[in-house]
Motif scaffolding. Structure first.
Motif, short mmCIF file in Angstrom:
data_model
loop_
_atom_site.label_atom_id
_atom_site.label_comp_id
_atom_site.label_asym_id
_atom_site.label_seq_id
_atom_site.Cartn_x
_atom_site.Cartn_y
_atom_site.Cartn_z
N GLY A 188 52.40 54.61 70.76
CA GLY A 188 51.68 53.14 70.90
C GLY A 188 50.82 53.75 69.96
O GLY A 188 50.34 52.72 69.21
N LEU A 189 49.54 54.95 69.95
CA LEU A 189 48.92 54.71 69.08
C LEU A 189 48.98 55.13 67.87
O LEU A 189 48.23 54.30 66.44
N LEU A 190 49.71 55.39 67.80
CA LEU A 190 50.24 56.35 66.29
C LEU A 190 50.66 54.95 65.67
O LEU A 190 51.05 54.47 64.37
N GLY A 191 51.71 53.97 66.19
CA GLY A 191 52.04 53.14 65.94
C GLY A 191 51.41 51.79 65.76
O GLY A 191 51.52 50.85 64.36
N LEU A 192 50.19 51.67 66.54
CA LEU A 192 49.09 50.56 65.93
C LEU A 192 48.38 51.18 65.25
O LEU A 192 47.67 50.17 64.58
#
Length: 634
Positions: free
Chosen positions: A317-321
């Motif tokens: 989630g953090l890398l996609g964001l």
């Protein structure tokens, strides 16, 4: 005493001539090393073949036994897997291995990555094809950068999927899908009216004549639709996971707030009349809606990703964001550096810093120090949410007390009547935030009451948006305080909702059915609230009100408040009595602020009279209070 012999062994039909085949008497099978690999080891349990005749004295092993021993050494397997009792005789059967079927979630995730790849390819090709005709070429050669940024989120998900990290791959597709909604609204302006779209990386108008959209604009739209569908596929049918460990929370949440602030501001500065520098609230309707989606999605997605229950989901989630934020930060920075009469603004650099903070690797739970900051528990979430609520209340009060509009010298300063509604919203939220910090059981009411800030701020910003259509009028500093209060209130609401989820995990939920009087009263209150937000509270001959189902900025504040009230009414019927009463109290606070709009803003229109929304709001407030009292009685 020796066990009785098995009568089945005396049956001549069971005697297999193949067992007496001399070819089976291989001298290699009589190798003593195969019979006693470890002489010092004590004898283990007897095999089923030996147990068939326990009284037989030990002697030379049979060829069948030797053959089975040799086969076991040549094809080792789990202990005891080859020693099975047969009905009447022992047989050696080959084991056939078959490929395991692919589970439906894996198939769905592969389809999601494929759809995302198609969408990324379309959005990467569109700038190279051109979104408008040749009369307005791009201000600089930006398509290589845009193509790289377009495929980056999907490439991350594909890499994770290839490495078998399915949960990480699915989480990496969520943020690009949510951001694709806002970008879709922005790019629809290219199709409808390109001249009002300030996108120098895609085209630079050479005159006031509107360029004609080409196939590239539709490729962008189709790519965003596919990315949205990919995100839905990645999350559809996902099994709930069990919380495995706690992780850092403050840094992602702070980065999300910083990114939201950066996305709210103008992407660059400009002295070129054909390249206007505008933020979301200064843009046409579609880019304004898209900017609002992006501004609110950044902190919300950061908080949700940081609060994921597993390390793999948090990482994805953090890398996609971070990848989605890079696609929004780098093009304006490149435009400011490559285009004349266009300068940098602080907003993209804030978004870039937030992306770096989100992508910065965190220590895994195995390497984490026990004294490191962890995902906050219920009490810590209450403290953080209460602090954010106080900040939102302070920003709303500052927005109400400072200038919302700036006019040239010599002109009288306009009165911001719509901003007066920020005062009751700020007071209500500050009281509930202080009570939450004082450990009072007001968390559900506080969560619902955060909608009052959005309700009041949307009306104030709607007036600013209408007034700034005049070239001489500019937004004042109060606008930035008002917008900041919305962001802080949204963060407070998310944190308070997360605290409620933690509380339900720790305490559990009730399954008792609510009494009929409570259901009837709550339903009546919800219906009254629907009319209160859909109908105007003020009527005047020259005044054009807006409702919850319009397309103006103020309509979205009414819609958010209405959804909060209706959701609170529905959840209160299933919640525990104390929590349900608090939810209904919060709903009453929201409808009360709606009712206060008339006495606070009636002076803005001549011959103003109460509208039907006023009386419905008053009635809804009373009904919610009665429902709260009934819920407490239970």
């Amino acid at each position: 005493m020796p066990a009785p012999r098995n009568p089945a062994l005396r049956n001549p039909a069971l005697r297999n001539p193949a067992l007496h085949n001399p070819a089976l008497h291989n001298p290699a099978l009589h190798n003593p090393a195969l019979h006693n690999l470890s002489p010092a080891q004590p004898p283990g349990p007897r095999s089923p073949l030996h147990n068939l005749s326990p009284a037989q004295p030990p002697g030379p092993r049979s060829p069948l036994h030797n053959l089975r021993s040799a086969l076991a050494l040549r094809n080792p397997g789990p202990r005891g897997a080859g020693r099975r009792r047969a009905r009447g005789f022992a047989s050696v059967r080959p084991v056939t291995r078959t490929a395991e079927p692919v589970s439906p979630p894996t198939t769905r995730l592969r389809a999601a990555v494929g759809v995302a790849a198609a969408g990324a390819l379309l959005t990467a090709v569109a700038p190279a094809v051109g979104v408008v005709d040749a009369s307005a070429p791009p201000a600089f050669t930006a398509w290589p950068l845009l193509a790289l940024l377009a495929v980056l989120p999907t490439a991350l998900a594909a890499v994770f999927l290839a490495r078998g990290q399915e949960l990480t791959a699915a989480a990496a597709l969520v943020a690009p899908a949510v951001f694709a909604v806002g970008r879709l609204l922005n790019d629809l302006q290219l199709v409808l009216d390109p001249v009002d779209a300030s996108r120098p990386e895609l085209f630079r108008p050479q005159s006031l004549a509107a360029p004609t959209p080409t196939a590239g604009a539709w490729l962008l739209v189709a790519g965003h639709v596919l990315l949205i569908a990919a995100g839905a596929l990645a999350t559809l049918g996902a099994e709930p996971d069990v919380r495995s460990e706690r992780a850092g929370f403050v840094r992602p949440a702070t980065a999300g707030i910083v990114a939201g602030i950066g996305l709210f501001t103008a992407p660059f500065t400009s002295t070129d009349a054909l390249i206007p520098a505008r933020g979301p609230f200064e843009s046409p309707t579609l880019p304004m809606l898209g900017g609002l989606v992006l501004t609110l999605a950044a902190p919300a997605l950061a908080v949700l990703a940081a609060s994921a229950t597993t390390h793999e989901a948090r990482r994805g989630g953090l890398l996609g964001l971070a990848a989605a934020l890079l696609a929004l930060a780098l093009p304006p920075i490149a435009t400011a550096l490559a285009v004349d009469r266009v300068g940098p603004a602080v907003g993209p650099f804030l978004v870039l810093a937030a992306a770096v903070a989100l992508a910065w690797p965190q220590r895994t739970p195995k390497d984490a120090d026990p004294h490191d900051l962890e995902l906050p528990g219920q009490r810590r979430l209450h403290v953080i949410a209460g602090t954010a609520g106080l900040l939102a209340a302070a920003a709303a009060a500052a927005g109400a007390s400072t200038a919302q509009l700036v006019v040239p010298a010599g002109f009288p300063a306009p009165t911001a009547y719509a901003a007066r509604l920020l005062w009751p919203a700020a007071i209500a939220l500050a009281v509930l935030a202080a009570a939450l910090l004082a450990k009072a059981a007001v968390r559900p009411a506080f969560t619902v009451a955060t909608a009052t800030v959005g309700l009041a701020a949307a009306g104030a910003l709607d007036a600013v948006f209408a007034a700034t259509r005049v070239n001489l009028v500019q937004p004042g500093v109060g606008v930035w305080f008002t917008a900041g209060s919305v962001v802080a209130a949204a963060v407070a609401a998310v944190l308070a909702a997360l605290a409620g989820a933690v509380e339900r995990d720790e305490i559990g939920t009730t399954t008792t059915e609510p009494p009929l009087p409570l259901v009837a009263t709550t339903l009546i209150a919800a219906l009254l609230a629907l009319g209160a937000f859909a109908l105007p509270v003020l009527r005047a001959p020259d005044f054009v009100p807006f409702g919850a189902f319009g397309l103006r900025v103020g309509s979205f504040g009414l819609l958010v408040a209405l959804l909060a009230v209706v959701a609170a009414a529905g959840i209160a019927l299933k919640a525990r009595p104390g929590r349900g009463a608090a939810l209904l109290l919060g709903a009453a606070v929201v409808t009360a602020v709606r009712a206060l709009e008339y006495p606070l803003t009636a002076a803005r229109a001549a011959e103003a009279a109460p509208g039907p929304g006023l009386w419905l709001a008053v009635a809804a407030t009373a009904a919610f209070l009665v429902a709260g009292a009934l819920r407490t009685a239970r």
